[in-house]
Design a protein around this motif. Structure first.
Motif, short mmCIF file in Angstrom:
data_model
loop_
_atom_site.label_atom_id
_atom_site.label_comp_id
_atom_site.label_asym_id
_atom_site.label_seq_id
_atom_site.Cartn_x
_atom_site.Cartn_y
_atom_site.Cartn_z
N SER A 37 -25.71 -5.97 -31.25
CA SER A 37 -24.43 -6.09 -30.56
C SER A 37 -23.30 -5.51 -31.41
N TYR A 38 -23.46 -5.60 -32.74
CA TYR A 38 -22.42 -5.05 -33.62
C TYR A 38 -22.39 -3.52 -33.50
N ALA A 41 -20.80 -2.53 -30.35
CA ALA A 41 -19.33 -2.70 -30.41
C ALA A 41 -18.71 -1.57 -31.23
N HIS A 44 -18.47 1.49 -29.19
CA HIS A 44 -17.37 1.39 -28.21
C HIS A 44 -16.02 1.57 -28.89
N ILE A 305 -16.88 -8.46 -32.50
CA ILE A 305 -17.72 -8.09 -31.34
C ILE A 305 -17.09 -8.63 -30.05
N ASP A 309 -16.05 -6.32 -27.00
CA ASP A 309 -16.75 -6.54 -25.74
C ASP A 309 -15.80 -7.00 -24.64
#
Ligand code: SF4
Length: 405
Positions: A37-38, A41, A44, A305, A309
């Motif tokens: 997830s890091y 992120a 993004h 994160i 997100d």
């Protein structure tokens, strides 16, 4: 409007296998479950970066940590692709990744090289297993040797070793052995840091309760002098207080030699920090400096994160640097460079000549034998390099902290 010079990008990877006993960096163990997830992120944040509107050119990318080598090479490639999508990565850009020798193997290094990483910075810290254990490092000196061999085989021709000196109980002959052992690995660059004891670290507590001897500053100064001598004799250029680069082969140059060639094995990314050039940082706690404004991200990876997100900004704060601070920073960072700083460079960057503001400080430091200056530039003397902090404090905007001890 595009920037006059290419940007540097810094990517922070805050994960570590275990916290080292001396570490006060923004890094965390036990967060392996966050890796995916890091990375998502990070990609993004890079893709949506609005610090600059255009696809500005980038000539350095630096993966720091933490332990960037904990990420699978595919994740590093995904982050690099996000950078390539958002910015214009110039040919021959320097792409550095910090690696812990206990987290790499031949295959992962080959995959990192294939992904576009072309400079590997290995956190060796010592070539003595007892010292490594005391520091809480997860690797041995043997693993440093293996990692360097594997890096060469993978194709890396630009390698750095980080070493720490001034360790509790460390003596000059032991430091000499570590330096010699590091030199046998033929690194292109060496970063040598004096141990700084940070409050609240396990090592500081061990010293406080007498379980580990106090570091000795006089011994550390001798170690620094030894490093200067030894590395000069081995063909390294001392270009920044803590950094040495293998001297470039000037025979290979002609008049069209590029700036990158002229800088040889110097770390082009870190040179941006010392010369006040712009950079953008991505990831938890990362700092940016663009158009005279410093910004910084949320430092906790979970909050970082969640912010990205959630579609909000990961930036926690912004500090405009006023002209007084900018001049002080230019002096303090520029004097870290062994060649010092040129008055003309500061005038064209900040529109002011430091001699107008710091005349008394400069003459006092010159009289103390800590700096040498002429009509073109100012730099630290060999003695000034040993007492750098006593020089830098003279330029801090807070005059209360400026008297020499
Ligand atoms: S590997 Fe580096 S960042 Fe991680 S805990 Fe050790 S010193 Fe800190």
């Amino acid at each position: 409007m595009p920037l006059p010079v290419p940007l540097g990008l810094y990517v922070h990877i805050p994960f570590c296998v275990r916290k080292c006993a001396y570490c006060d960096f923004n890094s965390y163990s036990g967060l392996g479950y966050l890796h995916d997830s890091y990375v998502a992120a990070l990609c993004h944040e890079i893709e949506r970066c609005s610090t600059l509107p255009g696809r500005d050119p980038v000539d350095t990318i630096y993966f720091g940590g933490g332990t960037p080598s904990l990420l699978p090479p595919e994740s590093v490639l995904a982050i690099l692709n996000a950078c390539r999508g958002r910015f214009e990565l110039v040919p021959q850009a320097e792409v550095t990744l910090e690696a812990n020798p206990g987290t790499v193997e031949a295959e992962s290094l080959a995959a990192l090289f294939q992904a576009g990483v072309n400079r590997l910075s290995l956190g060796a810290q010592s070539m003595n297993d007892q010292e490594l254990a005391r520091l809480g490092r997860i690797h041995t000196a043997g693993q440093v040797r293996e990692a360097m061999r594997d890096a060469r085989q993978a194709g890396f021709t630009n390698t750095n070793l980080d070493l720490i000196y001034g360790l509790p109980g460390q003596r000059v002959p032991g430091w000499r052995r570590t330096l010699k052992a590091a030199l046998e690995l033929e690194p292109d660059h060496l970063s040598l840091y004096c141990l700084t004891l940070e409050d609240h670290t396990p090592l500081a507590r061990q010293i406080l309760r007498g379980a580990v001897p106090q570091p000795e500053p006089d011994v550390a100064a001798e170690m620094y002098e030894l490093a200067r001598e030894l590395l000069r004799a081995e063909g390294f250029e001392h270009y920044e207080l803590s950094n040495w680069a293998r001297l470039p082969d000037t025979n290979a140059w002609d008049d069209r030699a590029s700036q990158a060639q002229r800088q040889g094995s110097r770390c082009r990314h870190n040179l941006k920090y010392w010369t006040g050039q712009p950079y953008i940082g991505f990831g938890a706690g990362a700092h940016s400096f663009v158009s005279g404004v410093r910004t910084y991200n949320l430092s906790d990876p979970r909050q970082y994160i969640a912010a990205v997100d959630g579609g909000t900004t990961a930036m926690e704060g912004a500090v405009p640097i006023d002209s007084v601070e900018a001049l002080a920073e230019a002096m303090i960072l520029g004097l870290r460079l062994v060649e010092g700083l040129r008055w003309q460079d500061i005038r064209s960057r900040l529109g002011r000549d430091p001699r107008d503001k710091y005349a008394p400080e400069l003459s006092e430091l010159q009289a103390l034998g800590l700096i040498t200056l002429d009509d073109t530039s100012v730099r630290l003397t060999a003695r000034g390099q040993l007492l750098g902090n006593q020089v830098f404090v003279r330029f801090l905007p807070d005059s209360a902290s400026r008297s020499l001890a």
